[in-house]
Design a protein around this motif. Structure first.
Motif, PDB file in Angstrom:
ATOM      1  N   VAL A 285       0.863  -1.182   0.000  1.00 37.33           N
ATOM      2  CA  VAL A 285       0.000   0.000   0.000  1.00 37.33           C
ATOM      3  C   VAL A 285       0.896   1.226   0.000  1.00 37.33           C
ATOM      4  O   VAL A 285       1.841   1.319   0.794  1.00 37.33           O
ATOM      5  N   ARG A 286       0.614   2.153  -0.886  1.00 42.13           N
ATOM      6  CA  ARG A 286       1.426   3.364  -0.946  1.00 42.13           C
ATOM      7  C   ARG A 286       0.595   4.549  -1.406  1.00 42.13           C
ATOM      8  O   ARG A 286      -0.419   4.405  -2.092  1.00 42.13           O
TER       9      ARG A 286
ATOM     10  N   ASP B 134      -9.003   8.903   4.619  1.00 42.03           N
ATOM     11  CA  ASP B 134     -10.375   9.172   5.031  1.00 42.03           C
ATOM     12  C   ASP B 134     -11.170   7.861   5.012  1.00 42.03           C
ATOM     13  O   ASP B 134     -10.645   6.788   4.662  1.00 42.03           O
ATOM     14  N   ASP B 135     -12.437   7.916   5.390  1.00 38.82           N
ATOM     15  CA  ASP B 135     -13.248   6.698   5.505  1.00 38.82           C
ATOM     16  C   ASP B 135     -13.367   5.964   4.177  1.00 38.82           C
ATOM     17  O   ASP B 135     -13.290   4.734   4.123  1.00 38.82           O
TER      18      ASP B 135
ATOM     19  N   LEU C 192      -9.247   0.281   0.594  1.00 36.09           N
ATOM     20  CA  LEU C 192      -8.153  -0.623   0.921  1.00 36.09           C
ATOM     21  C   LEU C 192      -8.662  -1.912   1.555  1.00 36.09           C
ATOM     22  O   LEU C 192      -8.205  -3.017   1.210  1.00 36.09           O
ATOM     23  N   ASP C 193      -9.595  -1.780   2.471  1.00 32.94           N
ATOM     24  CA  ASP C 193     -10.100  -2.961   3.162  1.00 32.94           C
ATOM     25  C   ASP C 193     -10.727  -3.944   2.184  1.00 32.94           C
ATOM     26  O   ASP C 193     -10.483  -5.157   2.256  1.00 32.94           O
TER      27      ASP C 193
ATOM     28  N   VAL D 245      -4.167  -8.370   9.458  1.00 29.21           N
ATOM     29  CA  VAL D 245      -3.757  -7.105   8.843  1.00 29.21           C
ATOM     30  C   VAL D 245      -4.973  -6.198   8.775  1.00 29.21           C
ATOM     31  O   VAL D 245      -5.938  -6.481   8.059  1.00 29.21           O
ATOM     32  N   ARG D 246      -4.944  -5.114   9.528  1.00 34.38           N
ATOM     33  CA  ARG D 246      -6.079  -4.197   9.594  1.00 34.38           C
ATOM     34  C   ARG D 246      -5.700  -2.852   8.991  1.00 34.38           C
ATOM     35  O   ARG D 246      -4.636  -2.297   9.284  1.00 34.38           O
ATOM     36  N   VAL D 247      -6.573  -2.333   8.158  1.00 39.12           N
ATOM     37  CA  VAL D 247      -6.336  -1.050   7.503  1.00 39.12           C
ATOM     38  C   VAL D 247      -6.140   0.058   8.533  1.00 39.12           C
ATOM     39  O   VAL D 247      -5.328   0.977   8.341  1.00 39.12           O
ATOM     40  N   GLU D 248      -6.860  -0.031   9.644  1.00 39.57           N
ATOM     41  CA  GLU D 248      -6.784   1.019  10.660  1.00 39.57           C
ATOM     42  C   GLU D 248      -5.376   1.148  11.246  1.00 39.57           C
ATOM     43  O   GLU D 248      -5.011   2.208  11.773  1.00 39.57           O
TER      44      GLU D 248
END
Length: 287
Positions: free
Chosen positions: A115-116, A153-154, A160-161, A173-176
């Motif tokens: 992720v970038r 943002d949300d 991503l999720d 692996v959590r996006v948060e």
């Protein structure tokens, strides 16, 4: 040669190159590609977007690049925008506190991810990108345009999720938990290589003036000089540039601007699958 520095400032720390660096890099790219016809961005994207592709990466001494490019097929074209043929990129890589993206990639796991936040420095345009393995050795990349740099943002977290869950990335692996882990900056020249058959055109990128840095204004940084990272982006068939590189003794290497850079900058981390490229191709033995 490469040298580790903890100096703040300079190209690569905040993604901005000095005027002198931009001019020097642009001048080199103009000279290397002077014999090639230009192509505009819109036509390049229409011809060879290749978001699903096979990537092959090489580390080539910069002194070899003029002869290599002189040998590419006559129909090869180079991306040119407003007279420029080299463009500034900044990538801010995100990872979990446990560095799951680093470990999964370094151990060659099937459910790895990247992720970038990618910024095109000449225009200021920024995308949020996620990259996961696809079928039969391909890579799948999806991205969304960002209205701003900084915290997600949300809607971006949802994007991503959904992509990570679809790729069956490990559940823990959590996006948060994603946070900046590495910054890379470089100057890129892009080629369009005509294929032998309709629909087989491919792209190649030439990255110079690569700098890796850990997050933070005073964090260590590592300029990589006298080396060019060449990446071919094709369908299943290797490009003419791949064949030229093979004929000159260059073979694809395992280099990730994220994983290799993080392993080079953080002596506490193992070098995993990047140890050979760090020591042999980049001249960075472990300290």
């Amino acid at each position: 040669m490469t040298a580790l520095s903890d100096r703040p400032g300079g190209p690569g720390v905040d993604g901005r190159a000095t005027h002198a660096t931009r001019h020097h890099s642009g001048h080199r790219a103009q000279g290397w590609t002077a014999h090639l016809a230009p192509i505009g961005l819109e036509e390049l994207v229409e011809t060879a977007a290749l978001l699903t592709r096979v990537d092959r990466k090489y580390v080539v001494p910069e002194q070899e690049l003029p002869a290599l490019l002189a040998a590419v097929p006559d129909r090869t074209r180079v991306l040119e925008i407003e007279g420029s043929r080299a463009f500034g990129y900044r990538s801010d890589y995100l990872d979990t506190p446990a560095l799951d993206a680093f470990w999964l990639a370094g151990q060659g796991r099937r459910r790895r991810f990247k992720v970038r936040e990618r910024t095109y420095l000449d225009t200021g345009t920024t995308y949020l990108e996620v990259k996961v393995p696809g079928p039969r050795g391909t890579n799948l990349k999806e991205r969304v345009l960002r209205a701003h740099r900084g915290p997600l943002d949300d809607g971006e977290r949802q994007f991503l999720d959904e992509r990570l869950r679809a790729a069956r990335v490990p559940d823990h692996v959590r996006v948060e938990g994603l946070a900046p882990a590495l910054v890379s900056s470089y100057r890129r020249t892009t080629l369009l290589l005509a294929g032998d058959e309709p629909g087989t055109d491919s792209r190649a990128t030439l990255d110079t003036d690569l700098v890796w840095a850990l997050p933070g204004a005073h964090a260590p940084r590592l300029p990589v000089t006298d080396r060019v990272v060449v990446e071919t982006k094709t369908g299943s068939t290797p490009s003419a540039l791949d064949r030229l590189l093979w004929a000159r003794g260059h073979r694809p290497v395992r280099i990730s601007k994220f994983g290799t850079g993080l392993a080079a900058l953080d002596p506490a981390l193992p070098r995993l699958r990047w140890h050979r490229v760090l020591e042999r191709d980049l001249g960075l033995p472990r300290r």
